[in-house]
Design an enzyme around this catalytic site. Structure first.
Site, PDB file in Angstrom:
ATOM      1  N   HIS A 186       2.331  -3.859 -10.276  1.00 41.73           N
ATOM      2  CA  HIS A 186       2.503  -3.698  -8.551  1.00 41.73           C
ATOM      3  C   HIS A 186       0.634  -4.576  -8.928  1.00 41.73           C
ATOM      4  CE1 HIS A 186       2.663  -1.521  -5.076  1.00 41.73           C
ATOM      5  NE2 HIS A 186       1.432  -2.557  -4.572  1.00 41.73           N
ATOM      6  N   ASP A 209      -3.320  -3.162  -7.480  1.00 42.17           N
ATOM      7  CA  ASP A 209      -2.494  -3.956  -5.861  1.00 42.17           C
ATOM      8  C   ASP A 209      -3.261  -5.054  -6.031  1.00 42.17           C
ATOM      9  OD1 ASP A 209      -1.463  -2.812  -3.433  1.00 42.17           O
ATOM     10  OD2 ASP A 209      -2.499  -1.606  -2.815  1.00 42.17           O
ATOM     11  N   ASP A 210      -4.392  -4.976  -4.629  1.00 41.76           N
ATOM     12  CA  ASP A 210      -4.736  -6.380  -5.041  1.00 41.76           C
ATOM     13  C   ASP A 210      -6.491  -5.786  -5.034  1.00 41.76           C
ATOM     14  OD1 ASP A 210      -3.402  -6.808  -2.194  1.00 41.76           O
ATOM     15  OD2 ASP A 210      -3.690  -4.993  -2.058  1.00 41.76           O
ATOM     16  N   GLU A 267       2.313   5.385   0.633  1.00 41.39           N
ATOM     17  CA  GLU A 267       1.008   5.349   1.203  1.00 41.39           C
ATOM     18  C   GLU A 267       0.534   5.433   2.506  1.00 41.39           C
ATOM     19  OE1 GLU A 267      -0.089   1.263   1.007  1.00 41.39           O
ATOM     20  OE2 GLU A 267      -1.656   0.959   0.212  1.00 41.39           O
ATOM     21  N   HIS A 313       7.293  -0.238  -1.035  1.00 46.88           N
ATOM     22  CA  HIS A 313       6.019   0.095  -0.637  1.00 46.88           C
ATOM     23  C   HIS A 313       6.765   1.887   0.150  1.00 46.88           C
ATOM     24  CE1 HIS A 313       3.372  -2.995  -1.977  1.00 46.88           C
ATOM     25  NE2 HIS A 313       2.863  -3.417  -2.138  1.00 46.88           N
ATOM     26  N   HIS A 366      -0.430  -7.852  -5.579  1.00 45.62           N
ATOM     27  CA  HIS A 366      -0.253  -8.875  -4.245  1.00 45.62           C
ATOM     28  C   HIS A 366      -0.768 -10.449  -5.760  1.00 45.62           C
ATOM     29  CE1 HIS A 366       1.596  -6.026  -2.009  1.00 45.62           C
ATOM     30  NE2 HIS A 366       1.151  -5.239  -2.247  1.00 45.62           N
TER      31      HIS A 366
HETATM   32  N1  ADE Z   1      -0.128  -6.057   1.174  1.00 44.81           N
HETATM   33  C1  ADE Z   1      -0.683  -5.769  -0.355  1.00 44.81           C
HETATM   34  N2  ADE Z   1      -1.007  -4.855  -0.571  1.00 44.81           N
HETATM   35  C2  ADE Z   1      -0.860  -3.572   0.457  1.00 44.81           C
HETATM   36  C3  ADE Z   1      -0.563  -1.894   0.366  1.00 44.81           C
HETATM   37  N3  ADE Z   1      -1.622  -1.536  -0.591  1.00 44.81           N
HETATM   38  N4  ADE Z   1       0.241  -2.000   1.251  1.00 44.81           N
HETATM   39  C4  ADE Z   1       0.755  -2.145   1.877  1.00 44.81           C
HETATM   40  N5  ADE Z   1       1.031  -3.893   1.870  1.00 44.81           N
HETATM   41  C5  ADE Z   1       0.433  -4.561   0.658  1.00 44.81           C
HETATM   42 ZN    ZN Z   2       0.914  -3.181  -3.015  1.00 43.32          ZN
END
Ligand code: ADE
Ligand code: ZN
Length: 339
Positions: A8, A267-268, A189, A186, A10
């Site tokens: 996971h 995640d990012d 969250e 997703h 992006h």
């Molecule tokens: N796109 C990028 N990061 C995300 C996240 N944490 N939740 C939902 N969409 C995303």
């Molecule tokens: Zn994500």
């Protein structure tokens, strides 16, 4: 050193500040609206998505995306990661004026370069963006089904979970599932346990992105365990976005104790000041995970990866061989220190 796998992340959210600044210099773009002091600037989920969208507009060619995928997978490999699945978004390519086929070819080329250099496996998971609505997500699914690529092995949905209902997206997910793509979504969250239950009912994923707020309903936790739905957990992201106040409040370990398949993901990474190695470190420091438990997390990820049987067997064999070497090293260290 534990071998790792990531399910996971992006790809647009994996672009480092340095790489984004390099692309900004190439295109003569001003980044002061979303990068300051060497960091991405945001203060809540909506402004995070905005900064992320702005940065992604600086990736405009096939080679820009090849650079990004290569840069990210090489960084992962330095963290002892052997398998990476990244979310891709043809919507972001289109917004930047890039043909989705060139986008996918660029990402695949970057993954091939990283694999040639380090052996790391890579796959792409096409996503639709929930806040763009059901038609846009269906169009993203339709595109990927009409343009199959060997490295695109999954379909998912990211974006703002607080918008729309999962059942609105069932046609997109049915299309992707019928085409043989692995399914992840997703949920759980930004919204609570109902969002996870609704996603399971309507979209039939084998994996949930985040899903941690399932902890709010014990029956749902039991369902996740019984049906072996894997959670792509991203603890560092959850703390950065304020889903939980601190790691002590994060339900990762409790979910695992209840028999839910949990994994660790970034995640990012630059937005949340993390990377995959830090996520494994968080599990060690805050959730009491030792090396064997962390290796089991990697095995859980590989078993649920969107890869063919042969690739899965090879990845699991690599993990197993590493475990055997480490066990041997420990025995050797023990015999040295006891003599
Ligand atoms: N796109 C990028 N990061 C995300 C996240 N944490 N939740 C939902 N969409 C995303
Ligand atoms: Zn994500």
């Amino acid at each position: 050193m534990v071998l790792k796998a990531e399910l996971h992340c992006h790809i647009e959210g994996a672009a480092s500040v340095t790489l984004v600044e390099r692309k900004a210099a190439k295109y003569g773009a001003d980044v002061s609206g979303f990068i300051r002091g060497g960091k991405f600037v945001w203060h809540d989920f909506t402004s995070f998505l905005h900064a992320y969208d702005q940065a992604s507009m600086l990736f405009r060619t096939q080679e820009d995306y090849a650079d990004l995928a290569e840069d990210y997978l090489l960084a992962l490999s330095r963290q002892d990661c052997i398998h990476s699945e990244v979310f891709i978004s043809t919507d972001h390519a289109l917004s930047a004026g890039l043909d989705p086929q060139a986008y996918i070819e660029g990402l695949a080329e970057g993954m091939r370069r990283a694999k040639d250099a380090t052996g790391i496996e890579g796959r792409l998971i096409a996503t639709g963006l929930r806040h763009k609505g059901p038609d846009a997500v269906l169009a993203a699914a339709q595109y990927i089904v009409d343009h199959p690529h060997p490295l695109v092995t999954g379909f998912g949905m990211a974006g703002d979970e607080r918008m729309h209902h999962p059942k609105d997206f069932a046609p997109a997910f049915d299309l992707a599932r019928d085409a043989g793509l692995g399914i992840t979504v997703h949920a759980g969250e930004l919204s609570g346990w109902e969002s996870v239950a609704d996603a399971l009912d309507a979209l039939k994923p084998s994996r949930i992105g985040h899903g941690v707020r399932a902890i709010e309903n014990p029956d749902l936790v039991k369902r996740l365990a019984d049906e072996q739905i894997l959670l792509e957990c991203c603890p560092g992201s959850n703390i950065s976005l304020g889903v939980y106040p601190d790691f002590g409040a994060h339900p990762f370990a409790e979910l695992a104790r209840a028999g839910v398949a949990v994994t660790l993901n970034s995640d990012d990474p630059p937005y949340f000041h993390t990377d995959l190695a830090r996520e494994y470190e968080i599990a060690k420091t805050h959730f009491g995970y030792n090396e064997d438990m962390l290796t089991a997390v990697t095995a859980t990820a590989l078993k649920a990866a969107f890869v063919d049987d042969e690739t899965r067997a090879a990845l699991l064999a690599r993990l197993d061989a590493d475990k055997t070497v480490r066990a041997g090293d420990e025995r050797f260290a023990g015999s040295v220190s006891s003599s």
